[in-house]
Every structure is written in C-alpha cells, then in structure tokens.
Design a protein around this motif. Structure first.
Motif, short mmCIF file in Angstrom:
data_model
loop_
_atom_site.label_atom_id
_atom_site.label_comp_id
_atom_site.label_asym_id
_atom_site.label_seq_id
_atom_site.Cartn_x
_atom_site.Cartn_y
_atom_site.Cartn_z
N SER A 27 3.23 5.70 -9.25
CA SER A 27 2.06 4.90 -8.86
C SER A 27 1.68 5.23 -7.42
O SER A 27 2.42 5.91 -6.72
N LEU A 28 0.56 4.69 -6.97
CA LEU A 28 0.15 4.90 -5.58
C LEU A 28 1.17 4.28 -4.62
O LEU A 28 1.51 4.88 -3.60
N ASP A 29 1.67 3.10 -4.94
CA ASP A 29 2.69 2.49 -4.08
C ASP A 29 3.94 3.36 -4.00
O ASP A 29 4.52 3.55 -2.93
N THR A 32 3.11 6.46 -1.83
CA THR A 32 3.08 6.21 -0.39
C THR A 32 4.49 6.01 0.16
O THR A 32 4.79 6.46 1.27
N SER A 51 -7.15 4.11 3.15
CA SER A 51 -7.76 3.97 1.83
C SER A 51 -7.42 5.22 1.04
O SER A 51 -7.15 6.28 1.61
N CYS A 59 -9.11 3.83 -5.34
CA CYS A 59 -8.00 3.29 -6.12
C CYS A 59 -7.81 1.82 -5.76
O CYS A 59 -7.55 1.48 -4.61
N HIS A 60 -7.95 0.95 -6.77
CA HIS A 60 -7.78 -0.49 -6.54
C HIS A 60 -6.45 -1.01 -7.09
O HIS A 60 -5.97 -2.03 -6.64
N ASP A 61 -5.88 -0.33 -8.08
CA ASP A 61 -4.62 -0.76 -8.69
C ASP A 61 -3.50 0.16 -8.21
O ASP A 61 -3.29 1.24 -8.74
N ARG A 62 -2.78 -0.30 -7.21
CA ARG A 62 -1.75 0.52 -6.59
C ARG A 62 -0.49 0.63 -7.44
O ARG A 62 0.41 1.39 -7.11
N GLN A 63 -0.41 -0.14 -8.53
CA GLN A 63 0.75 -0.10 -9.42
C GLN A 63 0.54 0.78 -10.64
O GLN A 63 1.49 1.13 -11.34
#
Length: 81
Positions: A27-29, A32, A51, A59-63
């Motif tokens: 995921s994005l989280d 990162t 951002s 991207c709004h859903d970091r999961q």
C-alpha cells in the motif's frame, strides 16, 4: 512486478535521486515506510507532508494495494505565489 517512484523538488533532494523502482505488492503507507527506512530521516520528513499521485491520479486511500507496474509521484508542498 515493480513500482516506479518519481521524486519531485524537495523530495528529489531528500532521496538523492529523481526516480527508482521498488517491488510491488504494498500500500502507499507501506511504500512510504519502506522509502523512509531506505533513504533516512530527511526523506521521512518530506513523506509526512507530501502528496502522492498513482498513475497521475491523487491517492486518497493510503491502505489500498498499489497496482503492479504503477508510477507513484512524490510531490512535496510547493511554495510560491
């Protein structure tokens, strides 16, 4: 498959590169966290305020899992007028 991560402005300076590839399947989280561990505190600070675009879309859903082969743009806050 991999993800392409592109850094802009202050993120580029903090990462010490303009672009890199990393393994997909996160995921994005998670991405990162991986990038902060890989590049250190300076990039970690930028990532907390940046951002992110996934294939050109905010991207709004970091999961949510990032699609394999995607390009992730890291955009730090911009100053100016």
């Amino acid at each position: 498959m991999e993800l392409t991560v592109r850094y802009f402005a202050g993120a580029r300076a903090a990462a010490g590169r303009a672009e890199e590839t990393v393994p997909a399947g996160r995921s994005l989280d998670e991405l990162t966290d991986h990038l902060a561990t890989r590049h250190g505190e300076r990039l970690a600070k930028v990532l907390t305020v940046a951002s992110f675009l996934v294939d050109g879309v905010t991207c709004h859903d970091r999961q949510a899992p990032l699609p394999a082969g995607a390009t992730i743009d890291v955009l730090p806050p911009f100053a100016g007028g």
